[in-house]
Design an enzyme around this catalytic site. Structure first.
Site, short mmCIF file in Angstrom:
data_model
loop_
_atom_site.label_atom_id
_atom_site.label_comp_id
_atom_site.label_asym_id
_atom_site.label_seq_id
_atom_site.Cartn_x
_atom_site.Cartn_y
_atom_site.Cartn_z
N HIS A 186 0.87 -1.18 0.00
CA HIS A 186 0.00 0.00 0.00
C HIS A 186 0.91 1.24 0.00
CE1 HIS A 186 -3.46 2.38 0.32
NE2 HIS A 186 -3.92 2.05 1.50
N GLN A 233 -0.25 4.88 1.01
CA GLN A 233 -0.42 5.01 2.45
C GLN A 233 0.94 5.24 3.13
OE1 GLN A 233 -3.47 4.76 4.35
NE2 GLN A 233 -2.07 5.66 5.81
N CYS A 244 -3.68 3.36 9.67
CA CYS A 244 -4.08 3.77 8.31
C CYS A 244 -5.59 3.88 8.17
CB CYS A 244 -3.53 2.79 7.29
SG CYS A 244 -4.10 1.10 7.54
N1 NVA Z 1 -4.44 -3.97 5.62
C1 NVA Z 1 -5.72 -3.40 5.30
C2 NVA Z 1 -5.54 -1.96 4.92
C3 NVA Z 1 -6.80 -1.22 4.58
C4 NVA Z 1 -6.54 0.18 4.15
C5 NVA Z 1 -6.38 -4.19 4.19
O1 NVA Z 1 -5.68 -4.59 3.25
O2 NVA Z 1 -7.58 -4.42 4.25
N1 CP Z 2 -6.20 3.63 4.51
C1 CP Z 2 -6.93 3.34 3.43
O1 CP Z 2 -6.40 2.98 2.37
O2 CP Z 2 -8.26 3.49 3.60
P1 CP Z 2 -9.39 3.05 2.58
O3 CP Z 2 -9.42 1.53 2.56
O4 CP Z 2 -10.65 3.63 3.16
O5 CP Z 2 -9.08 3.58 1.22
#
Ligand code: NVA
Ligand code: CP
Length: 300
Positions: A125, A128, A259
């Site tokens: 990510h 982020q 996050c």
């Molecule tokens: N680790 C989480 C982050 C969401 C922004 C996911 O992948 O669902």
């Molecule tokens: N932190 C983040 O990526 O949030 P969302 O899943 O809401 O986009």
């Protein structure tokens, strides 16, 4: 063609992203560098912050965002990724993708004639992570710090390790065995860290990991796609919660990041999430400013 598929792709641009995001945040850039440009935003999974920050950010830069749910595209009916990438490249100036499989985003980028931005995969990510580094720098006015990541060594943790290593920040990941960050990414982050002097560690010892730390970071224990493992995960990760007792072991001025979305009383308590040391709402806002810097870097 530059893409942002892994945080590593921005290793030569990280400082520019941070300083430009600062300019955007404080209103020092009024120009519309993406005037008449379009960004396709393909989502295979849910999103609040990523969608909003890209969408609002694109408008603020003078461009046009297109929200595309993967299930509404022919992609959802089996059209090849390569055909989708080639066709989309004829309409837009950039593509952001939130996908289940990291390899699908790599495949998309291989056939795309426009920059591709990873808006979250099972592995990384990056958008982020740069927001997180920006937020820490904003709060602390330095990145010569130690951060502890608590819980699941997931996509967010992977990108954060790479981004922190790039800016010379020390990171300790406190996680149970089987929840370590991706070994290849950890190795890559170590390579970067060797150059910048950052120290990266993985431990199962929570108390030791948070002692005197400047930043405590956590994320959900059940990421999107991990739902079938929920009960196993909640059991395995229960000792890795960010709560007041854990925070008391950190540096008295330590900040807490997440996050989001957060699950109260799993990875973090309400008391800490909305407590005086939490910077999570600034962190959420900063997605917008950093997204603008990333889009301007790749599409401007
Ligand atoms: N680790 C989480 C982050 C969401 C922004 C996911 O992948 O669902
Ligand atoms: N932190 C983040 O990526 O949030 P969302 O899943 O809401 O986009």
């Amino acid at each position: 063609m530059m893409h942002l598929l892994s945080a590593l792709d921005a290793r030569n641009n990280v400082w520019d992203i941070i300083s430009e995001a600062k300019e955007f945040k404080h209103g020092n850039i009024s120009k519309k560098p993406l005037k008449n440009k379009s960004l396709a935003m393909v989502f295979e999974k849910a999103s609040t912050r990523t969608r909003m920050s890209f969408e609002v950010g694109m408008y603020q830069l003078g461009g046009q965002p297109l929200y595309l749910s993967a299930s509404d595209l022919q992609l959802g009916r089996g059209e090849l990724i390569e055909d989708t990438a080639k066709a989309m490249s004829r309409y837009v100036d950039g593509v952001m993708i939130r996908a289940h499989k990291h390899d699908d985003v790599l495949q998309f980028a291989r056939y795309s004639d426009v920059p591709v931005i990873n808006g979250l995969t099972n592995l990384e990510h990056p958008c982020q992570a740069f927001t997180d580094i920006f937020t820490i720098n904003e709060q602390k006015n330095t990145l010569d710090l130690h951060m502890t990541f608590m819980g699941d060594g997931n996509n967010v943790c992977n990108s954060l390790l790479l981004a922190a290593a790039m800016v010379g920040m020390d990171v300790t990941v406190a996680c149970p065995s089987n929840y370590e960050p991706d070994p290849i990414i950890f190795k890559d982050a170590k390579k970067v860290a060797k150059k910048t002097g950052s120290v990266l560690k993985i431990t199962g010892d929570v108390q030791d990991a948070v002692k005197g730390t400047d930043v405590i970071y956590t994320d959900v224990w059940v990421s999107m796609g991990d739902e079938s493992e929920e009960s196993q995960r909640l059991g395995d990760l229960k000792d890795y919660q960010v709560n007041q007792d854990i925070l008391n072991l950190a540096h008295p001025d330590a900040i807490v990041l997440h996050c989001l979305p957060a699950v109260r009383d799993q990875e973090i308590t309400e008391e800490v999430l909305n407590g005086p040391q939490s910077a999570v709402w600034d962190q959420a806002e900063n997605r917008l400013h950093v997204q603008k810097a990333i889009m301007n870097w790749l599409m401007g």
